[in-house]
Scaffold this motif. Sequence first.
Motif, PDB file in Angstrom:
ATOM      1  N   PHE A 110       0.828  -1.208   0.000  1.00  0.00           N
ATOM      2  CA  PHE A 110       0.000   0.000   0.000  1.00  0.00           C
ATOM      3  C   PHE A 110       0.862   1.258   0.000  1.00  0.00           C
ATOM      4  CE2 PHE A 110      -2.350   3.277   2.381  1.00  0.00           C
ATOM      5  CZ  PHE A 110      -3.390   3.472   1.492  1.00  0.00           C
ATOM      6  N   ALA A 111       1.928   1.239   0.792  1.00  0.00           N
ATOM      7  CA  ALA A 111       2.824   2.405   0.848  1.00  0.00           C
ATOM      8  C   ALA A 111       3.471   2.644  -0.513  1.00  0.00           C
ATOM      9  CB  ALA A 111       3.887   2.200   1.919  1.00  0.00           C
TER      10      ALA A 111
ATOM     11  N   CYS B 167       0.920   4.166  -2.845  1.00  0.00           N
ATOM     12  CA  CYS B 167       0.691   5.582  -2.535  1.00  0.00           C
ATOM     13  C   CYS B 167       1.819   6.450  -3.079  1.00  0.00           C
ATOM     14  CB  CYS B 167       0.550   5.782  -1.023  1.00  0.00           C
ATOM     15  SG  CYS B 167      -1.005   5.174  -0.386  1.00  0.00           S
TER      16      CYS B 167
ATOM     17  N   PHE C 122       1.388   9.209  -6.048  1.00  0.00           N
ATOM     18  CA  PHE C 122       1.787  10.596  -5.814  1.00  0.00           C
ATOM     19  C   PHE C 122       2.757  11.075  -6.890  1.00  0.00           C
ATOM     20  CE2 PHE C 122       4.538  13.845  -3.925  1.00  0.00           C
ATOM     21  CZ  PHE C 122       3.581  14.796  -3.618  1.00  0.00           C
TER      22      PHE C 122
ATOM     23  N   TYR D 196      -3.417   0.972  -9.379  1.00  0.00           N
ATOM     24  CA  TYR D 196      -4.364   0.677  -8.306  1.00  0.00           C
ATOM     25  C   TYR D 196      -4.899  -0.754  -8.399  1.00  0.00           C
ATOM     26  CZ  TYR D 196      -8.529   0.896  -5.418  1.00  0.00           C
ATOM     27  OH  TYR D 196      -9.487   0.623  -4.478  1.00  0.00           O
TER      28      TYR D 196
END
Length: 75
Positions: A28-29, A32, A36, A52
């Motif tokens: 997940f990190a 993200c 970004f 995703y």
Amino acid sequence: MSLWYFLIDWFAGVPTFGVLFKRFMINFAWVCIALFVMLVFQLPAEYAAIVYFGFIVVNGVMGFVFLRQRMQMRD
């Protein structure tokens, strides 16, 4: 160390739910961070969708392999 060895180690041999959760959160990190960076560079939304849904697929495979291993350990 080859990529295949890394992937085998990442998907297999998860002993507890805690380790599985930790790997989910690490994925997940990374997602993200990738999203970004894609936002900063203003890449098309289709690329973000691929990242995703790739995240969902990878975590699904890890969860499935984990559950299969747990079932085999009970036998």
